[in-house]
Design a protein around this motif. Structure first.
Motif, PDB file in Angstrom:
ATOM      1  N   TYR A   1       6.685   8.949  -0.035  1.00 51.70           N
ATOM      2  CA  TYR A   1       6.496   7.207  -0.615  1.00 51.70           C
ATOM      3  C   TYR A   1       6.250   6.979   0.232  1.00 51.70           C
ATOM      4  CZ  TYR A   1      11.231   6.761   1.005  1.00 51.70           C
ATOM      5  OH  TYR A   1      11.878   6.577   1.835  1.00 51.70           O
ATOM      6  N   PRO A   2       4.867   5.650   0.021  1.00 58.37           N
ATOM      7  CA  PRO A   2       4.389   4.769   0.934  1.00 58.37           C
ATOM      8  C   PRO A   2       5.362   4.164   2.130  1.00 58.37           C
ATOM      9  CG  PRO A   2       3.719   4.530  -1.484  1.00 58.37           C
ATOM     10  CD  PRO A   2       4.420   5.453  -1.632  1.00 58.37           C
ATOM     11  N   GLY A   3       5.394   4.547   3.170  1.00 58.58           N
ATOM     12  CA  GLY A   3       6.645   3.714   4.098  1.00 58.58           C
ATOM     13  C   GLY A   3       7.147   4.357   4.171  1.00 58.58           C
ATOM     14  N   GLY A   4       7.601   5.609   3.497  1.00 58.40           N
ATOM     15  CA  GLY A   4       9.068   6.650   4.093  1.00 58.40           C
ATOM     16  C   GLY A   4       8.519   7.770   5.355  1.00 58.40           C
TER      17      GLY A   4
ATOM     18  N   ILE B   1       3.343   9.310  -2.966  1.00 58.63           N
ATOM     19  CA  ILE B   1       3.308   7.949  -3.623  1.00 58.63           C
ATOM     20  C   ILE B   1       4.598   8.601  -4.702  1.00 58.63           C
ATOM     21  CG2 ILE B   1       1.030   7.496  -3.613  1.00 58.63           C
ATOM     22  CD1 ILE B   1       0.660   8.843  -7.137  1.00 58.63           C
ATOM     23  N   GLY B   2       5.659   8.444  -4.422  1.00 55.95           N
ATOM     24  CA  GLY B   2       6.734   8.235  -4.997  1.00 55.95           C
ATOM     25  C   GLY B   2       7.770   9.611  -5.461  1.00 55.95           C
ATOM     26  N   GLY B   3       6.784  11.038  -5.533  1.00 55.04           N
ATOM     27  CA  GLY B   3       7.169  12.492  -5.514  1.00 55.04           C
ATOM     28  C   GLY B   3       7.533  12.149  -7.023  1.00 55.04           C
ATOM     29  N   PHE B   4       7.424  11.484  -7.738  1.00 50.60           N
ATOM     30  CA  PHE B   4       7.536  11.912  -9.559  1.00 50.60           C
ATOM     31  C   PHE B   4       7.032  13.407 -10.185  1.00 50.60           C
ATOM     32  CE2 PHE B   4       4.255   8.885  -9.279  1.00 50.60           C
ATOM     33  CZ  PHE B   4       3.367   9.598 -10.512  1.00 50.60           C
TER      34      PHE B   4
ATOM     35  N   ASP C   1       6.736   2.470  -6.252  1.00 49.05           N
ATOM     36  CA  ASP C   1       6.828   1.738  -6.200  1.00 49.05           C
ATOM     37  C   ASP C   1       5.429   0.904  -6.534  1.00 49.05           C
ATOM     38  OD1 ASP C   1       5.946  -1.348  -5.521  1.00 49.05           O
ATOM     39  OD2 ASP C   1       7.882  -1.443  -4.204  1.00 49.05           O
ATOM     40  N   ALA C   2       5.343   0.793  -7.656  1.00 49.09           N
ATOM     41  CA  ALA C   2       3.643   0.611  -7.798  1.00 49.09           C
ATOM     42  C   ALA C   2       3.704  -0.354  -7.185  1.00 49.09           C
ATOM     43  CB  ALA C   2       3.954   0.194  -9.363  1.00 49.09           C
TER      44      ALA C   2
END
Length: 276
Positions: free
Chosen positions: A30-33, A132-135, A230-231
């Motif tokens: 995810y961004p910042g991870g 972008i979150g792995g959803f 996180d959109a």
């Protein structure tokens, strides 16, 4: 396909003009991870190949390079696109774990992926959040039907008890709309060309996926709720416009050649776009 009004080709049927290949590099989930270890041997091997992309009989073919190496790549559009409808025909071998990324970063591996997981426990037409979150927005998983000689001859719904990627209740809940596996199988053509129509619209986009005219999945990224998504952070990472990318997947230790066969390919043709 839909009518031709407003569409223009992104592939000339002869060359890879307008496209370029990049490695399939690990990225933060995810961004910042936390990011990958760039000194690790696996990272260096992934960085050394972008897959093999060729034009064969009027279609783009993507393969691992060298065959069976276990490392993939992306073919990424030179152009950036915001709101659009994309149409593309795909013809994957079995097994071949691929997909179409939209609003993708220059790396290819960050963006909204329309799944074409043409392998055991795979889904086709659902959505995944690459970097972008792995959803994982899916409503069914698939497996092959085999003949008496052990040759795959079609697709069938997967037995949930046998899945290597369980279809947990949170996955279909991510989607605003989802077709059933039975409906999907009623339109999918084995060992043939299948047409994807993908509509992407909005800053945090609403993405609608049709396969052979059937609406398979719809996702509202502005309203998406997922622990790692996180959109606002995704909008900042990807921007208002992004690239279109086709994927050759790696072979992870858990699936090995069952994810991407040693000589497997996915083929793409009829790639065209209508900007909104």
């Amino acid at each position: 396909m839909t009518n031709d009004e407003g569409f223009r080709p992104l592939f000339d049927g002869r060359t890879l003009a307008g496209w370029h290949a990049v490695p399939r590099l690990p990225v933060p989930r995810y961004p910042g991870g936390p990011g990958p270890d760039k000194d690790a041997e696996a990272y260096k091997k992934a960085a050394a190949t972008s897959g093999k992309w060729t034009v064969e009989d009027g279609a783009i073919a993507g393969r691992q390079d060298p065959p069976g190496c276990g490392y993939g790549g992306y073919l990424v559009s030179d152009g950036l696109y915001g709101d659009f409808e994309l149409e593309v025909e795909a013809r994957p071998d079995w097994p071949a774990d691929t997909g179409i990324l939209v609003r993708a970063s220059a790396l290819g591996s960050q963006g909204f992926q329309i799944l074409l997981d043409h392998r055991r426990s795979g889904n086709i037409g659902g959505l995944y959040g690459n970097g972008i979150g792995g959803f994982h927005g899916i409503a069914f998983t698939l497996d092959a039907v085999y003949d008496e000689q052990g040759k795959p001859v079609g697709l069938q719904p997967e037995d949930p008890a046998a899945s290597i990627e369980p279809l947990t209740s949170d996955k279909p809940a991510i989607l605003d709309y989802a077709a059933s596996g039975e409906d999907f199988l009623s339109v999918w053509k084995w060992d043939d060309w299948n047409t994807f129509r993908i509509r992407v619209e909005g800053a945090s986009p609403r993405i609608t996926v049709h396969v052979n005219g059937l609406r398979v999945a719809e996702l509202d990224a502005a309203a998406l709720e997922h622990p790692s998504y996180d959109a606002a952070a995704v909008r900042e990472l990807l921007g208002a416009k992004g690239r279109i990318a086709f994927e050759i997947h790696d072979n992870d230790p858990g699936m090995g050649d069952a994810r991407w066969g040693p000589n497997a390919a996915c083929r793409w043709r009829g790639i065209r776009i209508r900007e909104l």
